[in-house]
Design an enzyme around this catalytic site. Structure first.
Site, short mmCIF file in Angstrom:
data_model
loop_
_atom_site.label_atom_id
_atom_site.label_comp_id
_atom_site.label_asym_id
_atom_site.label_seq_id
_atom_site.Cartn_x
_atom_site.Cartn_y
_atom_site.Cartn_z
N ASP A 253 0.83 -1.21 0.00
CA ASP A 253 0.00 0.00 0.00
C ASP A 253 0.86 1.26 0.00
OD1 ASP A 253 -2.41 1.38 -0.05
OD2 ASP A 253 -3.26 0.27 1.63
N ASP B 86 -10.33 1.70 -3.77
CA ASP B 86 -10.76 1.31 -2.43
C ASP B 86 -12.28 1.18 -2.34
OD1 ASP B 86 -8.33 1.02 -1.20
OD2 ASP B 86 -8.28 3.02 -0.33
#
Length: 695
Positions: free
Chosen positions: A442, A499
């Protein structure tokens, strides 16, 4: 006057370059294939424009690196200063050209400045992708403000250009900008590719659609921020430039290079360019740890537990996910340091003994006992001020001490070798001591300022980790889709497109991203009943089939599912597994829908013997009934058997007789691509899945 010419060809396009009097070459033709015996001298002679009043006595060439010192009236391809900050204006002369069937290496120099320039241009005859890059070297340190990859001309019979904007949980939003005199400039200056600025551009000829017409398309392979210039000069010529974000070489250097610019032409509409990109990224850019391994169904625990990690709960969830068809369990954020929320512990890459008193081993053993592999979340490029690592090494953080933080975190300075060594050792220890075959990598914080050396640092770290742990697959996630580009994909194997697990948003996003990305690397998960990022509630059928369009996974607490929902998800997952051997290498054709409420695509097997159509009802149809959906990419002379794969999802909106409802329909490809198929009437946020087989 002497002129040299070169050409590169694939089945889909021809690129012709020419150089006059040993000056920099320019692209004199880029488009549909030219005959093999074509006289390139005649093509070059036909290229120059006229001159009239109010102009210079000749048009300065739009070369592969337009030079300010040759009176070029637009954006130059190179902007340099000496170490004292004085502007340099190179006058590059052509040296040698290395040429073979599919590759050119063009070497030029300015002997007075001690500067050399090299352009590399190659064409892949199978994927039909051109790869272009440029580099410069200097005898003395220089400041590089701008270096463009070899510059390509923009087409004249084009009224607009298409690029992608977006935001967090709303990536890949196409925007159309008319060509006009002047510059269309987009620059990503956040230190990553960016939700806002995907590094791609599509230039359709007038009248082009998904399935027909001439289209030119480009995408830039660099993860540290890019600059795109699409410029129409006063004389009408057009140029397209891509390079690193300007002025991101923060110190004088003796060498600088662009990333690879991928470019292609199609005479078969946007889909022709999209399929070329899909194939090239999947088959040439991504380096698979095990190319023969089927893409496994993911389960990611983030939206089930967030930071609240409890071994017994995670085991229960893993057992449930496995029963639904998951083949890989990914433990997300919260397993390390003292990570109970997003305010602490980034940089402390050791296992939290409070949550995992016996380490990760018992959970991994349980997961593997369910015939699932195990993956783990990291965010290596970041650090929290509240961490043991930061307290020991506050100087490791990039940028000023009083900077604005993002998600309570700062960026580690990966230009420093000791920082890369620390991350390699800590991540490597976790990988060495545990059976882990997957990393979700990430990147949730924008850089305090763009720095090309930081991007080179992350590339170096990823390259080193992959060499040491070649069996590990890596996903590029940057708050979802904030770092998706061909540069990061040369070092990773999957992208987290967004997301947002909202199926309606994903349906649109996946449709647009297919212009650049293949299904095999595009992660798509079945989210919770109530989406955590939008608050919307979608039926499990819609959520499951939208995820089945790409690399499928789940990301919710599977214990929330009713028995009926579990049966639906198990059935769709089983369908995905039964078909992934060909869908994950299929070409994605975006379909031109006569009904703007329908977002549809066809995935066609490389052999052309089968296809699947996903037709999503994204909104309420304007008329009473949906218009027929025309297909694409089929053999017009072939006969196809078409079946409604999810007939069990028929609802009360569809009341009448319909061929697809009554059983398989056998129809010619010409009919399917010209007249199209009548779909059952459906409510918004539903999807039809059609399977086709060539007879």
């Amino acid at each position: 006057m002497t002129t040299d010419c070169w050409r590169l060809d694939s089945f889909a396009q021809t690129l012709v370059l020419a150089a006059t009097d040993a000056r920099l070459p320019e692209v004199v033709y880029w488009g549909a294939p030219l005959p093999k015996g074509c006289d390139l001298g005649a093509v070059t002679a036909a290229h120059p424009m006229d001159v009239t009043g109010g102009m210079l006595d000749a048009n300065p060439p739009l070369s592969i690196c337009p030079e300010a010192d040759r009176s070029f009236p637009g954006q130059p391809g190179l902007a340099l200063r000496d170490a004292q900050g004085h502007a340099l204006r190179p006058r590059l002369r052509l040296g040698e050209v290395e040429e073979d069937r599919d590759r050119l290496v063009i070497r030029c120099a300015d002997a007075d400045l001690g500067l050399s320039y090299v352009a590399r241009i190659a064409i892949d005859p199978d994927t039909h992708i051109l790869t272009l890059s440029a580099e410069i070297e200097s005898d003395t340190p220089i400041i590089v403000d701008w270096l463009a990859a070899p510059v390509l001309p923009g087409p004249q019979l084009s009224d607009e250009m298409i690029d992608m904007a977006g935001r967090w949980i709303g990536e890949f939003r196409p925007q159309r900008t008319p060509w006009s005199s002047g510059i269309r400039l987009r620059e990503a200056r956040t230190g990553r590719s960016g939700h806002e600025h995907f590094p791609g551009l599509i230039v359709p000829a007038r009248g082009a659609t998904n399935t027909g017409g001439a289209v030119w398309a480009l995408q830039y392979g660099w993860s540290g921020g890019h600059r795109m210039v699409a410029e129409e000069l006063p004389d009408g010529r057009r140029q397209i430039q891509f390079g690193h974000a300007s002025a991101t070489e923060l110190s004088p250097v003796t060498r600088a290079a662009t990333g690879p610019l991928l470019a292609t032409f199609s005479g078969a509409g946007l889909n022709g360019c999209a399929i070329a990109f899909q194939r090239h990224i999947r088959d040439r850019i991504v380096q698979w740890p095990d190319p023969d391994r089927p893409r496994p169904v993911h389960y990611n625990c983030w939206e089930a537990v967030y930071f609240d990690h409890d071994v017994d709960t995670l085991k229960q969830i893993a057992t449930r996910a496995s029963a639904l068809g998951a083949e890989r369990f990914v433990l997300d954020d919260g397993w390390f340091g003292r990570r109970d929320d997003d305010t602490s512990s980034l940089g402390d890459w050791w296992i939290d003994e409070r949550k995992f008193p016996d380490g990760l081993g018992p959970l991994i053993d349980h997961v593997q006992g369910l015939n699932m592999s195990f993956g783990l979340w990291f965010e290596p490029e970041m650090i929290n001020a509240d961490s043991d690592s930061f307290r020991a090494h506050p100087d490791w953080a990039l940028g000023p001490r009083d900077q604005l933080e993002g998600r309570q975190q700062r960026v580690l300075d990966l230009t420093r070798e000791e920082v890369r060594d620390y991350l390699f050792d800590r991540i490597g220890a976790v990988l060495r001591d545990h059976a882990i075959d997957y990393i979700k990598w990430d990147h949730n914080r924008l850089l305090p300022y763009p720095d090309a050396a930081q991007a080179r640092g992350i590339y170096a770290l990823l390259d080193r980790l992959r060499a040491a742990h070649p069996q590990v697959e890596i996903e590029s996630c940057a708050s979802g889709g904030g770092r998706i580009d061909a540069g990061i994909l040369a070092r990773t194997h999957r992208v987290w497109l967004s997301d947002s697990n909202d199926a309606a948003e994903r349906l649109r996003m996946q449709h647009e991203a297919a212009l650049f990305l293949p299904a095999a690397i595009t992660g798509s998960h079945v989210g919770p009943r109530r989406c955590h990022t939008s608050g919307r509630i979608h039926d499990i059928r819609f959520r499951a089939w939208v995820a089945a369009q790409r690399h499928m996974g789940f990301e919710m607490d599977p214990r929330e599912l009713t028995e009926e929902e579990a049966q639906v998800l198990t059935r769709v997952t089983a369908w995905w597994k039964a078909n992934r051997d060909w869908t994950m290498t299929a070409d994605i054709h975006r379909l031109d829908s006569a009904d703007d409420a329908v977002i549809a695509e066809a995935q066609i097997a490389r052999e052309g013997d089968r296809f699947v159509v996903f037709a999503g009802q994204a909104a309420t149809t304007r008329q009473i009934l949906p218009r027929p959906l025309t297909l694409a990419g089929l053999d017009p002379a072939a006969l196809y058997r078409v079946t409604l794969a999810n007939a069990e999802d028929l609802g009360p909106a569809s009341r009448g007789p319909l061929a697809l409802k009554d059983g398989p329909a056998e129809l010619p490809g010409a009919y399917l691509m010209t007249h199209g198929l009548h779909l059952p009437r459906a409510f918004p946020d539903t999807i039809w899945v059609l399977e086709g087989t060539r007879l």
